[in-house]
Write a protein that holds these residues in place. Structure first.
Motif, PDB file in Angstrom:
ATOM      1  N   CYS A  22      35.001  26.843  26.217  1.00 14.18           N
ATOM      2  CA  CYS A  22      35.362  26.619  24.858  1.00 14.18           C
ATOM      3  C   CYS A  22      34.020  27.325  24.346  1.00 14.18           C
ATOM      4  N   LYS A  23      32.897  26.925  24.571  1.00 15.91           N
ATOM      5  CA  LYS A  23      31.712  27.476  23.901  1.00 15.91           C
ATOM      6  C   LYS A  23      31.279  28.837  24.237  1.00 15.91           C
ATOM      7  N   GLU A  24      31.872  29.344  25.545  1.00 18.28           N
ATOM      8  CA  GLU A  24      31.980  30.591  25.813  1.00 18.28           C
ATOM      9  C   GLU A  24      32.900  31.729  24.793  1.00 18.28           C
ATOM     10  N   LYS A  25      34.108  30.949  24.413  1.00 18.46           N
ATOM     11  CA  LYS A  25      35.122  31.720  23.375  1.00 18.46           C
ATOM     12  C   LYS A  25      34.717  31.767  22.284  1.00 18.46           C
ATOM     13  N   SER A  26      33.959  30.496  21.767  1.00 17.88           N
ATOM     14  CA  SER A  26      33.709  30.587  20.411  1.00 17.88           C
ATOM     15  C   SER A  26      32.693  31.559  19.975  1.00 17.88           C
ATOM     16  N   LEU A  30      32.744  34.720  17.384  1.00 16.32           N
ATOM     17  CA  LEU A  30      31.679  34.815  16.410  1.00 16.32           C
ATOM     18  C   LEU A  30      31.177  36.319  16.385  1.00 16.32           C
ATOM     19  N   GLU A  31      30.912  36.712  17.550  1.00 20.19           N
ATOM     20  CA  GLU A  31      30.631  38.093  18.116  1.00 20.19           C
ATOM     21  C   GLU A  31      31.643  39.217  17.536  1.00 20.19           C
ATOM     22  N   GLU A  32      32.955  38.876  17.892  1.00 20.84           N
ATOM     23  CA  GLU A  32      33.867  39.728  17.577  1.00 20.84           C
ATOM     24  C   GLU A  32      34.126  39.802  15.863  1.00 20.84           C
ATOM     25  N   ILE A  33      33.952  39.102  15.225  1.00 22.78           N
ATOM     26  CA  ILE A  33      33.988  39.135  13.732  1.00 22.78           C
ATOM     27  C   ILE A  33      32.776  39.035  13.191  1.00 22.78           C
ATOM     28  N   SER A  34      31.739  39.406  13.948  1.00 24.75           N
ATOM     29  CA  SER A  34      30.413  39.896  13.381  1.00 24.75           C
ATOM     30  C   SER A  34      29.563  38.674  12.441  1.00 24.75           C
ATOM     31  N   LEU A  35      29.855  37.552  13.179  1.00 28.82           N
ATOM     32  CA  LEU A  35      28.976  36.706  12.273  1.00 28.82           C
ATOM     33  C   LEU A  35      27.902  36.141  13.237  1.00 28.82           C
ATOM     34  N   PRO A  36      26.768  35.308  13.048  1.00 29.61           N
ATOM     35  CA  PRO A  36      25.788  34.978  14.075  1.00 29.61           C
ATOM     36  C   PRO A  36      26.322  33.770  14.770  1.00 29.61           C
TER      37      PRO A  36
END
Length: 153
Positions: A22-26, A30-36
């Motif tokens: 879950c940590k990896e997917k979250s 965040l990376e996919e939607i360009s948020l920190p």
């Protein structure tokens, strides 16, 4: 309320279980939607779901948690269920996240980066009040440290 929304979007969602996955997917989300990547420092995650068609995301953790973003001195509370609709540079209709302002907890409804070149990320309340902070305050600590090191060299 959040549980009902999760039930509504569950059918066509990618769903993951277990804290490390879950940590990896979250982080990937965040990376996919360009948020920190340090925006959701959750512990003891049990489930992450993403319905790409609707843009709906949920994260469940065993119990709510609090985190202090040291670079800006802000304390944030994360409920055991967090939901949002996501798109590039934006999480909207957010539930389960509050920020401490002076002595009160304020619900956050939107997190967004209007202009990536500005280096600013904004947080909006349901009342429409928003505050902006440097994006760097919400990067993972390891990444922020690497950037500081490379800036020194």
């Amino acid at each position: 309320m959040a549980s009902q929304a999760i039930a509504n979007y569950r059918e066509k969602a990618e769903i993951y279980h277990g804290d490390s996955l879950c940590k990896e997917k979250s982080l990937q989300l965040l990376e996919e939607i360009s948020l920190p990547k340090g925006l959701l420092p959750l512990d003891g995650m049990e489930e992450v779901g993403y319905n790409r068609e609707a843009g709906f995301v949920w994260l469940k953790q065993r119990k709510g948690t609090q985190h202090t973003f040291k670079r800006i001195g802000k304390q944030v509370s994360y409920a055991n269920e967090i939901t949002a609709f996501v798109e590039n540079h934006r999480m909207k209709k957010l539930t389960g996240v509050k920020s401490k302002e002076l002595l009160i907890w304020v619900t956050l409804s939107d997190i967004y980066i209007d202009d990536p070149a500005s280096g600013k990320i904004s947080f909006k309340t349901p009342a429409g009040i928003s505050r902006s902070f440097p994006v760097s305050a919400f990067e993972l600590e390891e990444e922020a440290n690497k950037k500081e090191e490379s800036a020194k060299n």
